[in-house]
Design a protein around this motif. Structure first.
Motif, short mmCIF file in Angstrom:
data_model
loop_
_atom_site.label_atom_id
_atom_site.label_comp_id
_atom_site.label_asym_id
_atom_site.label_seq_id
_atom_site.Cartn_x
_atom_site.Cartn_y
_atom_site.Cartn_z
N HIS A 1 0.31 2.30 -5.41
CA HIS A 1 -0.94 1.74 -5.68
C HIS A 1 -1.87 0.99 -4.71
O HIS A 1 -3.00 1.13 -4.54
CB HIS A 1 -0.74 0.73 -6.99
CG HIS A 1 -0.41 1.77 -8.46
ND1 HIS A 1 -1.64 2.18 -9.06
CD2 HIS A 1 0.38 1.67 -9.21
CE1 HIS A 1 -1.16 2.73 -10.10
NE2 HIS A 1 0.20 2.58 -10.33
N ILE A 2 -0.95 0.27 -3.78
CA ILE A 2 -1.36 -0.29 -2.61
C ILE A 2 -2.15 0.84 -1.89
O ILE A 2 -3.52 0.69 -1.36
CB ILE A 2 -0.48 -0.93 -1.77
CG1 ILE A 2 -0.03 -2.15 -2.38
CG2 ILE A 2 -1.13 -1.20 -0.55
CD1 ILE A 2 1.27 -2.83 -1.71
N LEU A 3 -1.52 1.96 -1.48
CA LEU A 3 -2.16 3.06 -0.84
C LEU A 3 -3.39 3.56 -1.35
O LEU A 3 -4.38 4.20 -0.86
CB LEU A 3 -0.90 4.16 -0.51
CG LEU A 3 0.03 3.48 0.40
CD1 LEU A 3 1.23 4.78 0.50
CD2 LEU A 3 -0.20 3.14 1.82
N LYS A 4 -3.20 3.83 -2.77
CA LYS A 4 -4.35 4.71 -3.60
C LYS A 4 -5.35 3.70 -3.70
O LYS A 4 -6.73 4.14 -3.36
CB LYS A 4 -3.62 4.81 -5.08
CG LYS A 4 -2.93 6.12 -5.19
CD LYS A 4 -3.83 7.35 -4.85
CE LYS A 4 -3.15 8.67 -5.12
NZ LYS A 4 -4.06 9.85 -5.00
N ASP A 5 -5.25 2.41 -4.03
CA ASP A 5 -6.41 1.51 -4.41
C ASP A 5 -7.12 0.95 -3.26
O ASP A 5 -8.25 0.58 -3.02
CB ASP A 5 -6.01 0.58 -5.41
CG ASP A 5 -5.52 1.16 -6.59
OD1 ASP A 5 -5.91 2.21 -6.94
OD2 ASP A 5 -4.66 0.30 -7.52
N TYR A 6 -6.07 0.45 -2.06
CA TYR A 6 -6.63 -0.09 -1.16
C TYR A 6 -5.92 0.33 0.33
O TYR A 6 -5.19 -0.09 0.98
CB TYR A 6 -6.40 -1.72 -1.06
CG TYR A 6 -6.58 -2.29 -2.35
CD1 TYR A 6 -8.17 -2.51 -2.79
CD2 TYR A 6 -5.82 -2.64 -3.28
CE1 TYR A 6 -8.47 -2.80 -3.86
CE2 TYR A 6 -6.13 -3.25 -4.40
CZ TYR A 6 -7.31 -3.34 -4.89
OH TYR A 6 -7.76 -3.74 -5.88
N PRO A 7 -6.44 1.45 0.85
CA PRO A 7 -5.70 2.25 1.73
C PRO A 7 -5.99 1.64 3.21
O PRO A 7 -5.19 1.60 4.22
CB PRO A 7 -6.41 3.78 1.85
CG PRO A 7 -7.55 3.53 1.07
CD PRO A 7 -7.43 2.45 -0.08
N GLU A 8 -7.17 0.38 2.98
CA GLU A 8 -7.34 -0.18 4.36
C GLU A 8 -6.20 -1.08 4.77
O GLU A 8 -6.18 -1.64 5.75
CB GLU A 8 -8.54 -1.11 3.79
CG GLU A 8 -9.84 -0.20 3.56
CD GLU A 8 -10.14 -0.04 2.33
OE1 GLU A 8 -9.16 -0.06 1.46
OE2 GLU A 8 -11.07 0.52 1.87
N PHE A 9 -5.17 -1.17 3.62
CA PHE A 9 -3.81 -2.23 3.83
C PHE A 9 -3.27 -1.77 5.18
O PHE A 9 -2.66 -2.53 6.06
CB PHE A 9 -3.37 -2.09 2.79
CG PHE A 9 -1.87 -2.68 2.78
CD1 PHE A 9 -1.71 -4.14 3.01
CD2 PHE A 9 -0.82 -2.00 3.02
CE1 PHE A 9 -0.40 -4.57 3.22
CE2 PHE A 9 0.52 -2.57 3.25
CZ PHE A 9 0.65 -3.92 3.47
N LEU A 10 -3.31 -0.43 5.57
CA LEU A 10 -2.50 0.36 6.45
C LEU A 10 -3.20 -0.42 7.92
O LEU A 10 -2.46 -0.56 8.88
CB LEU A 10 -2.45 1.80 6.62
CG LEU A 10 -1.85 2.32 5.32
CD1 LEU A 10 -2.04 3.69 5.40
CD2 LEU A 10 -0.50 1.89 5.38
N ASN A 11 -4.34 -0.99 7.76
CA ASN A 11 -4.94 -1.35 9.31
C ASN A 11 -4.12 -2.69 9.43
O ASN A 11 -4.05 -2.99 10.77
CB ASN A 11 -6.27 -1.59 8.85
CG ASN A 11 -7.13 -0.21 8.93
OD1 ASN A 11 -6.81 0.70 9.40
ND2 ASN A 11 -8.47 -0.44 8.20
#
Length: 445
Positions: A211-221
């Motif tokens: 869900h983190i990757l789906k909803d907030y892919p900017e997290f990877l930054n």
């Protein structure tokens, strides 16, 4: 007078030997039984040295491998993934902003373990605190963000539990924002309305990462930052605990753990949890999520990353993407759906997206249409090309796990169907009236 009975003594000794032999055989059977049970749940040949593990396709949530993945275990700082998710949500919802200045409160200043040594009254931006949490797993920064979102860490923990249920996590139970054991929390700030300790299964950790990757892919930054200075005056930078980052392949201390494509997510370690890691890697358009929990050893030996690499190797080497249904494909038997008040009585429909899954190399499956469900029956004109008009549900058997899978795709109109004029609708109604009347007369005979 004492008497000696040699036969009785021999019989007793023989019984003792029999009991000892029986116990030994029972132990051997139990040991082989345990091995057989483990083999039954892990037939991939991975032989992971972890209490639980799972490998998931980040695009679809499809499980490629699991071992003891439903067992709730202490997740340590992998708990922070939920904090990271909720802070991102607060920013997206406009409740926080990345450049907002936050004043550090007492609870944050009292935290132990990984931290950036916040003092009560310090002022930092939400983004700087978020970096400290995502990169350095800083407990103090995490607690301050939790309090900023919910008012108190205990209130935030309740929000974490509510969100876990909404995301489909079935075992997760949070008592704080960090993953620290209750005994390691400042006594004054231990929750009174939430019992127990924080636990989460490997499957729940993977679902959360999904869900983190789906909803907030900017997290990877944030999760892929190798290191940064929290304060300009700090002598040493905050170093990312994720040694698997691809960018570490030229870093002397970490290059043996660096893995091509890894750009997140979160490590965890406590004495109760052992070594844990939720990682994600992207290769050739395929992104995987891997979780290992309870890896033995020291937090500085890197074994959790070696175990995670086994999972990634297994996934990338043994699976390939297969498109089972193309985008804009017709559904056999359901090429059109009924329409009322339209220029036409039916409208052509196609799938809005494709159905692509990861399958063991060399394997294929044929999905079956289980249900086609229009948004209304009949649909109501006007309808524009590309409008969602319903859904189609496919079922297939996953050759990797032999589990029955269900996937639902949207159906869209492949053409326009304008609303008919009043005269045409009138003529159609008259025609339908006489048609119905004629059928009724025929049925009399």
């Amino acid at each position: 007078m004492n008497r000696f009975y040699p036969h009785a003594s021999y019989s007793a000794a023989r019984s003792q030997r029999f009991v000892a032999l029986f116990l030994l055989m029972s132990l051997i059977v139990a040991m082989f039984g345990a091995k057989a049970a483990n083999a039954a749940t892990d037939n991939s040949g991975l032989s992971l040295n972890a209490k639980s593990a799972i490998l998931m396709d980040a695009e679809t949530g499809q499980i490629l491998y699991q071992n003891n993945a439903d067992t709730a275990l202490p997740p340590a700082s992998m708990t922070k993934m939920m904090t990271e998710y909720l802070v991102f949500k607060a920013v997206q919802d406009g409740k926080l902003s990345w450049d907002q200045t936050v004043t550090v409160q007492e609870n944050a200043s009292l935290q132990i373990g990984s931290r950036v040594f916040l003092a009560e009254g310090d002022k930092h931006t939400v983004e700087d605190l978020y970096k400290a949490m995502a990169v350095g797993s800083a407990n103090d920064a995490t607690v301050q963000l939790a309090e900023t979102v919910a008012g108190s860490e205990e209130a935030f923990a309740k929000l974490m539990n509510e969100t876990a249920k909404q995301l489909g996590m079935t075992t997760a139970h949070f008592i704080n924002s960090t993953g620290l054991d209750r005994a390691d929390m400042p006594e004054k700030y231990r929750p009174t309305s939430i019992d127990g300790e924080t636990v989460m299964s490997a499957k729940d950790a993977a679902i959360l990462a999904y869900h983190i990757l789906k909803d907030y892919p900017e997290f990877l930054n944030y999760s892929k930052i190798q290191s940064f200075k929290f304060r300009p005056t700090d002598k040493a930078p905050v170093v990312n605990w994720d040694w698997m980052l691809e960018s570490n392949k030229n870093v002397t201390n970490f290059k043996k753990f660096a893995y091509d494509g890894v750009d997140g997510l979160k490590t965890g370690h406590t004495s109760n949890a052992g070594n844990c890691f939720t990682g994600t890697a992207l290769r050739n358009g395929t992104r995987l999520i891997a979780v290992v929990m309870g890896v033995p050893g020291d937090s500085n030996d890197g074994k959790r990353f070696l175990e995670t690499a086994k999972l990634f190797d297994y996934g990338f080497s043994n699976f390939e993407k297969k498109t089972l249904v193309d985008a804009k494909a017709t559904v056999p038997g359901y090429e059109t759906l009924k329409v009322k008040k339209g220029a036409h009585k039916k409208v052509a429909v196609v799938t809005a997206s494709d159905l692509t899954v990861l399958l063991p190399k060399g394997k294929t499956v044929n999905p079956t249409v289980a249900e086609v469900k229009p948004l209304s029956d009949p649909l109501v004109a006007p309808i524009k090309q590309g409008d969602k008009v319903g859904t189609v549900t496919y079922t297939y058997k996953d050759p990797a796990t032999q589990a029955d899978k269900t996937v639902t795709l949207d159906l869209i109109a492949s053409e326009d169907d304008k609303k008919a004029g009043w005269f045409k609708l009138l003529l159609r109604s008259i025609g339908e009236f006489f048609s119905g009347l004629f059928k009724g007369i025929v049925n009399l005979f």
